[in-house]
Design an enzyme around this catalytic site. Sequence first.
Site, short mmCIF file in Angstrom:
data_model
loop_
_atom_site.label_atom_id
_atom_site.label_comp_id
_atom_site.label_asym_id
_atom_site.label_seq_id
_atom_site.Cartn_x
_atom_site.Cartn_y
_atom_site.Cartn_z
N LYS A 199 48.52 12.11 51.00
CA LYS A 199 49.64 11.37 51.56
C LYS A 199 49.36 11.08 53.03
CE LYS A 199 53.20 11.65 53.64
NZ LYS A 199 53.71 10.95 54.88
N GLY A 232 49.55 18.48 61.17
CA GLY A 232 50.72 17.83 61.75
C GLY A 232 51.47 18.78 62.66
N SER A 233 52.75 18.55 62.79
CA SER A 233 53.56 19.31 63.74
C SER A 233 53.82 20.73 63.24
CB SER A 233 54.90 18.61 63.98
OG SER A 233 55.73 18.72 62.83
N GLU A 255 56.63 22.31 63.43
CA GLU A 255 57.93 22.34 62.75
C GLU A 255 57.77 22.03 61.26
OE1 GLU A 255 62.30 20.09 62.94
OE2 GLU A 255 60.65 19.44 64.24
N GLY A 272 54.96 22.17 59.58
CA GLY A 272 54.10 23.20 59.01
C GLY A 272 54.88 24.43 58.59
N GLU A 289 46.95 23.09 59.98
CA GLU A 289 46.41 22.81 61.31
C GLU A 289 47.52 22.11 62.08
OE1 GLU A 289 45.36 20.93 64.33
OE2 GLU A 289 44.12 19.66 63.04
N CYS A 312 45.92 17.17 68.84
CA CYS A 312 46.54 18.49 68.75
C CYS A 312 45.85 19.51 69.64
CB CYS A 312 46.53 18.97 67.30
SG CYS A 312 44.93 18.82 66.49
N GLU A 323 54.64 20.90 73.30
CA GLU A 323 53.60 19.91 73.04
C GLU A 323 54.17 18.50 73.25
OE1 GLU A 323 50.12 19.16 69.76
OE2 GLU A 323 52.15 19.51 69.00
#
Length: 477
Positions: free
Chosen positions: A183, A235-236, A238, A240, A257, A291, A388
């Site tokens: 996705k 991704g973020s 949150e 994750g 990650e 990141c 971040e």
Amino acid sequence: MPVFEYAPAPESRAVVDIAPSYGLFIDGEFAEAADGKVFKTVSPATEESLSEVAHAGAEDVDRAVRAARTAFGTWSALPGSERAKYLFRIARIIQERSRELAVLESLDNGKPIRESRDTDLPLVAAHFFYYAGWADKLAHAGYGPDPRPLGVAGQVIPWNFPLLMLAWKIAPALATGNTVVLKPAETTPLSALFFADICRQAGLPRGVVNIVTGDGSTGAELVAHPGVEKVAFTGSTEVGKAIARTVAGTRKKLTLELGGKAANIVFDDAPIDQAVEGVIGGIFFNQGHVCCAGSRLLVQESVQDELLDALKRRMRTLRVGDPLDKNTDIGAINSAEQLARIRTLADAGEAEGAERWAPECELPSTGYWFAPTLFTGVTQAHRIAREEIFGPVLSVLTFRTPDEAVAKANNTPYGLSAGIWTEKGSRILAMADKLRAGVVWSNTFNKFDPTSPFGGYKESGYGREGGRHGLEAYLDV
């Protein structure tokens, strides 16, 4: 010194043919979403609509997972040397179509063509070449004499490196005998859909790679699907955490990650000009949409003024503008939503007392843009030093001793990367041993190689991608 004016050097858009609409790639064919739902992907540099893309729902995700499940038996039974042939073929096609793909990535993502062309695409091909080499050597990877694939891998990738993150996920999954449902991010789906065409061009068996486009709800359906044995997410933090809660209590294997707030540490004996280039690349590469970006500059007090003077001089030379211009250093922010977040955190930095500086910079009138920005007088309590930002914003803190540098660098919930600038090898080794970061660069920054593992600690996630270590996440060991 004479001032030389740059003439525009645009890359041609004509090298890429974007269709007005795209379907989901399931079982080797493109198809509309079951409910007919679509969304538009836009160019962040111009806000123009590039294409209309199918939005996958639960029924579509289920169809993709079932296609991957059907293909798994045949694909996993192939000798590794046969799977390697497909991966080598994909890698070569990516090289052949690299100019087309680089232009597409810059249009859909907003990153400078120089970065797409010279960094992203070579690394994408390199990852497929590298894991093709592992496909028939898995018994020698250190995970037992006969490591077995897991099954169907559900993979969710971000918008900052759309094609590169695809390569990080798909290449090891296929090499180890798994099948994939991927996705891509909602704002950057096009390169994944072009990759679907590459899979067909390479003759990859139907159902081995499936691509479902959509927003976060599509990703949530994929993660929660009972037919998925492995979940990989970049991704973020949150999101994750939400994925970890969804997977908890199941037998699904998970790698995450996530975000980062890396410290780039400059000691008083560092080569200043080299360090400045590393700092610039560490935070302004890809508009700071990285990141592992070196978003916190920790500089030893005795060289603070010298380093900041050189850094500001260098920042004045950065060119912000058209991502397809080969002179551009900083392209467009990926979306209006991300631009709003960057502005909010930059304003918070000023409100909390940090001193904001940016070079004179004329930004385009359309699209999403943010000038390269530097904050001094930052403390560890400032939001810009803790959260971040994921944009071209650098926070500068100072230190006096190596122990203070370590304490400040580790004073974050993240632990993805760090950089050390010094001429002393012993200091590099001593610092690297104390820094709680998955990747530590010495006298360089943002250097990647498919043979080297990448990943973080704490709220930056767990598991490793790249290198031999990247195979483990896709094997039943």
